[in-house]
Design a protein around this motif. Structure first.
Motif, PDB file in Angstrom:
ATOM      1  N   UNK A 416      -3.105  -1.334  -8.817  1.00  0.00           N
ATOM      2  CA  UNK A 416      -2.217  -0.251  -9.241  1.00  0.00           C
ATOM      3  C   UNK A 416      -2.377  -0.077 -10.749  1.00  0.00           C
ATOM      4  N   UNK A 417      -1.979   1.053 -11.243  1.00  0.00           N
ATOM      5  CA  UNK A 417      -2.138   1.357 -12.666  1.00  0.00           C
ATOM      6  C   UNK A 417      -0.845   1.063 -13.408  1.00  0.00           C
ATOM      7  N   UNK A 418      -0.943   0.270 -14.483  1.00  0.00           N
ATOM      8  CA  UNK A 418       0.256  -0.032 -15.270  1.00  0.00           C
ATOM      9  C   UNK A 418       0.544   1.092 -16.258  1.00  0.00           C
ATOM     10  N   UNK A 419       1.557   0.895 -17.100  1.00  0.00           N
ATOM     11  CA  UNK A 419       1.973   1.952 -18.025  1.00  0.00           C
ATOM     12  C   UNK A 419       0.929   2.257 -19.091  1.00  0.00           C
ATOM     13  N   UNK A 426      -2.076  -6.342  -7.518  1.00  0.00           N
ATOM     14  CA  UNK A 426      -0.729  -6.498  -6.977  1.00  0.00           C
ATOM     15  C   UNK A 426      -0.320  -7.970  -6.963  1.00  0.00           C
ATOM     16  N   UNK A 427      -1.295  -8.875  -6.939  1.00  0.00           N
ATOM     17  CA  UNK A 427      -0.988 -10.307  -7.009  1.00  0.00           C
ATOM     18  C   UNK A 427      -0.352 -10.657  -8.349  1.00  0.00           C
ATOM     19  N   UNK A 428      -0.818 -10.006  -9.408  1.00  0.00           N
ATOM     20  CA  UNK A 428      -0.256 -10.226 -10.736  1.00  0.00           C
ATOM     21  C   UNK A 428       1.205  -9.794 -10.771  1.00  0.00           C
ATOM     22  N   UNK A 429       1.489  -8.652 -10.142  1.00  0.00           N
ATOM     23  CA  UNK A 429       2.861  -8.146 -10.116  1.00  0.00           C
ATOM     24  C   UNK A 429       3.764  -9.088  -9.321  1.00  0.00           C
ATOM     25  N   UNK A 430       3.255  -9.590  -8.192  1.00  0.00           N
ATOM     26  CA  UNK A 430       4.040 -10.526  -7.372  1.00  0.00           C
ATOM     27  C   UNK A 430       4.360 -11.802  -8.140  1.00  0.00           C
ATOM     28  N   UNK A 431       3.382 -12.269  -8.926  1.00  0.00           N
ATOM     29  CA  UNK A 431       3.605 -13.488  -9.696  1.00  0.00           C
ATOM     30  C   UNK A 431       4.687 -13.265 -10.751  1.00  0.00           C
ATOM     31  N   UNK A 452      13.257  -3.906 -10.219  1.00  0.00           N
ATOM     32  CA  UNK A 452      12.339  -2.775 -10.428  1.00  0.00           C
ATOM     33  C   UNK A 452      12.410  -2.301 -11.876  1.00  0.00           C
ATOM     34  N   UNK A 453      13.628  -2.278 -12.449  1.00  0.00           N
ATOM     35  CA  UNK A 453      13.799  -1.845 -13.841  1.00  0.00           C
ATOM     36  C   UNK A 453      13.143  -2.837 -14.806  1.00  0.00           C
ATOM     37  N   UNK A 454      13.312  -4.142 -14.540  1.00  0.00           N
ATOM     38  CA  UNK A 454      12.702  -5.157 -15.399  1.00  0.00           C
ATOM     39  C   UNK A 454      11.182  -5.053 -15.366  1.00  0.00           C
ATOM     40  N   UNK A 455      10.616  -4.876 -14.168  1.00  0.00           N
ATOM     41  CA  UNK A 455       9.163  -4.737 -14.039  1.00  0.00           C
ATOM     42  C   UNK A 455       8.670  -3.479 -14.752  1.00  0.00           C
ATOM     43  N   UNK A 456       9.456  -2.422 -14.661  1.00  0.00           N
ATOM     44  CA  UNK A 456       9.081  -1.179 -15.339  1.00  0.00           C
ATOM     45  C   UNK A 456       9.059  -1.386 -16.846  1.00  0.00           C
ATOM     46  N   UNK A 457      10.055  -2.127 -17.364  1.00  0.00           N
ATOM     47  CA  UNK A 457      10.108  -2.413 -18.798  1.00  0.00           C
ATOM     48  C   UNK A 457       8.919  -3.269 -19.239  1.00  0.00           C
ATOM     49  N   UNK A 458       8.377  -4.069 -18.307  1.00  0.00           N
ATOM     50  CA  UNK A 458       7.224  -4.909 -18.630  1.00  0.00           C
ATOM     51  C   UNK A 458       5.899  -4.162 -18.453  1.00  0.00           C
ATOM     52  N   UNK A 459       5.997  -2.899 -18.041  1.00  0.00           N
ATOM     53  CA  UNK A 459       4.785  -2.085 -17.921  1.00  0.00           C
ATOM     54  C   UNK A 459       4.264  -1.926 -16.512  1.00  0.00           C
ATOM     55  N   UNK A 460       5.113  -2.252 -15.502  1.00  0.00           N
ATOM     56  CA  UNK A 460       4.684  -2.122 -14.102  1.00  0.00           C
ATOM     57  C   UNK A 460       5.639  -1.172 -13.383  1.00  0.00           C
ATOM     58  N   UNK A 461       5.354   0.120 -13.417  1.00  0.00           N
ATOM     59  CA  UNK A 461       6.259   1.114 -12.811  1.00  0.00           C
ATOM     60  C   UNK A 461       6.148   1.147 -11.287  1.00  0.00           C
ATOM     61  N   UNK A 462       6.963   0.340 -10.617  1.00  0.00           N
ATOM     62  CA  UNK A 462       6.948   0.334  -9.152  1.00  0.00           C
ATOM     63  C   UNK A 462       8.353   0.654  -8.646  1.00  0.00           C
ATOM     64  N   UNK A 463       8.427   1.206  -7.451  1.00  0.00           N
ATOM     65  CA  UNK A 463       9.702   1.634  -6.874  1.00  0.00           C
ATOM     66  C   UNK A 463      10.493   0.441  -6.328  1.00  0.00           C
ATOM     67  N   UNK A 464      11.792   0.663  -6.122  1.00  0.00           N
ATOM     68  CA  UNK A 464      12.651  -0.395  -5.594  1.00  0.00           C
ATOM     69  C   UNK A 464      12.180  -0.873  -4.228  1.00  0.00           C
ATOM     70  N   UNK A 465      11.765   0.068  -3.361  1.00  0.00           N
ATOM     71  CA  UNK A 465      11.317  -0.330  -2.016  1.00  0.00           C
ATOM     72  C   UNK A 465      10.041  -1.170  -2.084  1.00  0.00           C
ATOM     73  N   UNK A 466       9.215  -0.929  -3.130  1.00  0.00           N
ATOM     74  CA  UNK A 466       8.009  -1.736  -3.301  1.00  0.00           C
ATOM     75  C   UNK A 466       8.380  -3.145  -3.742  1.00  0.00           C
ATOM     76  N   UNK A 467       9.394  -3.252  -4.600  1.00  0.00           N
ATOM     77  CA  UNK A 467       9.890  -4.570  -5.006  1.00  0.00           C
ATOM     78  C   UNK A 467      10.392  -5.331  -3.783  1.00  0.00           C
ATOM     79  N   UNK A 468      11.121  -4.633  -2.919  1.00  0.00           N
ATOM     80  CA  UNK A 468      11.641  -5.263  -1.698  1.00  0.00           C
ATOM     81  C   UNK A 468      10.492  -5.758  -0.816  1.00  0.00           C
ATOM     82  N   UNK A 469       9.442  -4.960  -0.735  1.00  0.00           N
ATOM     83  CA  UNK A 469       8.284  -5.355   0.083  1.00  0.00           C
ATOM     84  C   UNK A 469       7.607  -6.601  -0.484  1.00  0.00           C
ATOM     85  N   UNK A 470       7.371  -6.601  -1.785  1.00  0.00           N
ATOM     86  CA  UNK A 470       6.735  -7.756  -2.422  1.00  0.00           C
ATOM     87  C   UNK A 470       7.620  -9.000  -2.315  1.00  0.00           C
ATOM     88  N   UNK A 471       8.942  -8.817  -2.464  1.00  0.00           N
ATOM     89  CA  UNK A 471       9.873  -9.938  -2.375  1.00  0.00           C
ATOM     90  C   UNK A 471       9.821 -10.559  -0.979  1.00  0.00           C
TER      91      UNK A 471
END
Length: 485
Positions: A416-419, A426-431, A452-471
């Motif tokens: 995926x493309x970061x900010x 996606x493994x990096x995002x999961x970690x 999702x907001x914290x990840x977005x602030x770190x430069x990974x704009x992903x949706x809440x449902x994507x966070x739920x999936x990764x979790x």
């Protein structure tokens, strides 16, 4: 109206040899060893170990064949292609090339010992039971699953006893026998729910203020406890946070699957044998293939000599001709199998080498955040092979790294493309997600929306449902179930 006509059609078919090579490539080290062992047993023209190989000549000049003192045909009529054709594949070749996963032999032995059910039945001998009670108890013990539970209603058990065991009883009697089964070891076995299992285990413990309170909470407010509605529990039982904390600690040390520790002993014992090894030497990565994947094999000298002896004979019978065709068939198969092993070694090494260089930063540091996006096609394009071949190599193979033994397919991930416009795995995002949850305040765990907001602030704009999936993929529960006091 019937009509005959000729049609020309081009089609692509995999030869039996290609199919068998693909089967060999997908086998991990242990399964490959068993496959080689089976081939050695099936083909007497194939030998293991080091020995000079004697080549054999498939070309025979016009030599006479004698049967019943009469010349019947010339040896030049032997056609090597005939016994290798798709129309007349011998049994040996069919068995090697055509089998499904369901047909694979399971050579890993079962662990020895008494079965879980037998272990429970043996304990019943210490109770004084009538013949009928003993039969009901054995039936209940036989209904215990691997987790240690009897997941059936009492009325269903009463009906089954009548229909299958010819035992006519009632629910009260079965409940009485249930109390006996609940006294068996391990504690909690024979329960019909998690709540009942926890209560059985708590009542077996030495009575203390903490266990008494634990029993009361599990009996009267199990749903609230399991959903971690701690404030409601504090109010309902008029207890302090320290007392509730002791209850949580007490219950957390119980076994939710009382039969798992024993029943698991009779499952197949699996051992992971790394197919590759990656080491860091002098600041560089070194890749090696497990030596068990490179057995030394050669064509049988004895069979080659038999063919040579036949060639040197002046006159040959029909029976001798049939024998030489069998020999040539086995020699050809042996030579092909040796070549297939060589191709397998080369394919495995080339594929893993490409993966190693693609994930160079990760293998140098061991930090999963250094894993690059990588799909099967990326590696297939690098080595000039088909995606299916790369999939066979990666799917069931392990690599021993300085950071532990890893399943190769775990290195593959989408991107995926970061900010900043960079492609990240996606493994990096999961970690990063996992680390964020580990560092959260457990009294106020982060919701998926906040994550999702914290990840977005770190430069990974992903949706809440994507966070739920990764979790969920990381096997991390929702915020409410992560709450502590």
């Amino acid at each position: 109206m019937l009509k005959q006509q000729l049609n020309l059609k081009l089609s692509q078919k995999l030869s039996p040899q290609q199919i068998q090579l693909m089967k060999l490539i997908q086998l991990p080290t242990q399964a490959f060893e068993q496959r080689v062992k089976q081939e050695l047993e099936d083909n007497p023209a194939l030998d293991s170990g080091k020995e000079d190989q004697d080549s054999f000549d498939d070309e025979f000049k016009n030599e006479e064949v004698e049967s019943d003192s009469e010349i019947i045909e010339t040896e030049s009529e032997i056609d090597v292609d005939e016994y290798l054709s798709d129309d007349e594949i011998p049994d040996y070749r069919t068995q090697a090339n055509n089998y499904s996963k369901d047909d694979d032999e399971k050579t890993i032995p079962y662990a020895s010992g008494v079965s879980f059910s037998q272990y429970l039945k043996t304990q019943l001998q210490s109770f004084r039971l009538s013949e009928e009670e003993k039969q009901i108890a054995e039936f209940l013990v036989g209904s215990v699953d691997e987790s240690g539970y009897i997941r059936r209603e009492t009325i269903e058990i009463v009906d089954d006893l009548a229909f299958t065991q010819n035992i006519y009883t009632d629910e009260q009697t079965v409940e009485k026998i249930f109390q006996i089964v609940h006294k068996l070891d391990p504690a909690g076995v024979g329960a019909r729910s998690l709540q009942e299992s926890l209560l059985i285990q708590l009542k077996r413990k030495t009575p203390t203020q903490s266990t008494a309170l634990s029993i009361a909470i599990i009996e009267e407010a199990f749903e609230q406890f399991s959903k971690r509605h701690y404030q409601k529990l504090l109010s309902k039982f008029s207890i302090s946070e320290d007392e509730l904390r002791d209850v949580i600690d007490e219950v957390s040390h119980l076994n939710p699957k009382p039969g798992g520790s024993y029943a698991g002993n009779n499952r197949i014992v699996e051992h992971v044998v790394p197919d590759f090894t990656i080491k860091i030497k002098d600041g560089e990565l070194q890749l090696s293939l497990n030596g068990r994947n490179a057995p030394t094999m050669h064509v049988s000298r004895e069979y080659s000599n038999m063919l040579k002896g036949y060639k040197e004979t002046d006159k040959k019978t029909k029976k001798q001709k049939d024998a030489v065709m069998f020999i040539k068939q086995k020699l050809d198969a042996a030579k092909w199998f040796i070549e297939a092993i060589r191709q397998r070694q080369e394919t495995l090494f080339v594929t893993m080498n490409a993966i190693m260089h693609h994930q160079y930063e990760y293998f140098m540091t061991g930090d999963e955040r250094d894993l690059k996006p990588m799909i099967l096609k990326d590696i297939a394009d690098k080595i000039g092979m088909d995606v299916s071949t790369v999939s066979r190599v990666a799917n069931s193979k392990y690599v021993d790294t300085p950071y532990g033994t890893k399943l190769i397919k775990e290195f593959f991930s989408e991107s995926m493309t970061n900010s900043e416009g960079e492609e990240v795995s996606t493994l990096e995002i999961k970690k990063i997600l996992q680390i964020t949850i580990e560092k959260e305040d457990k009294k106020k765990p982060l919701t998926d929306e906040k994550l999702a907001k914290i990840l977005k602030d770190k430069g990974y704009p992903i949706a809440r449902r994507t966070v739920a999936k990764y979790r969920e993929q990381l096997d991390i529960p929702v915020a409410r179930l992560r709450k502590e006091i």
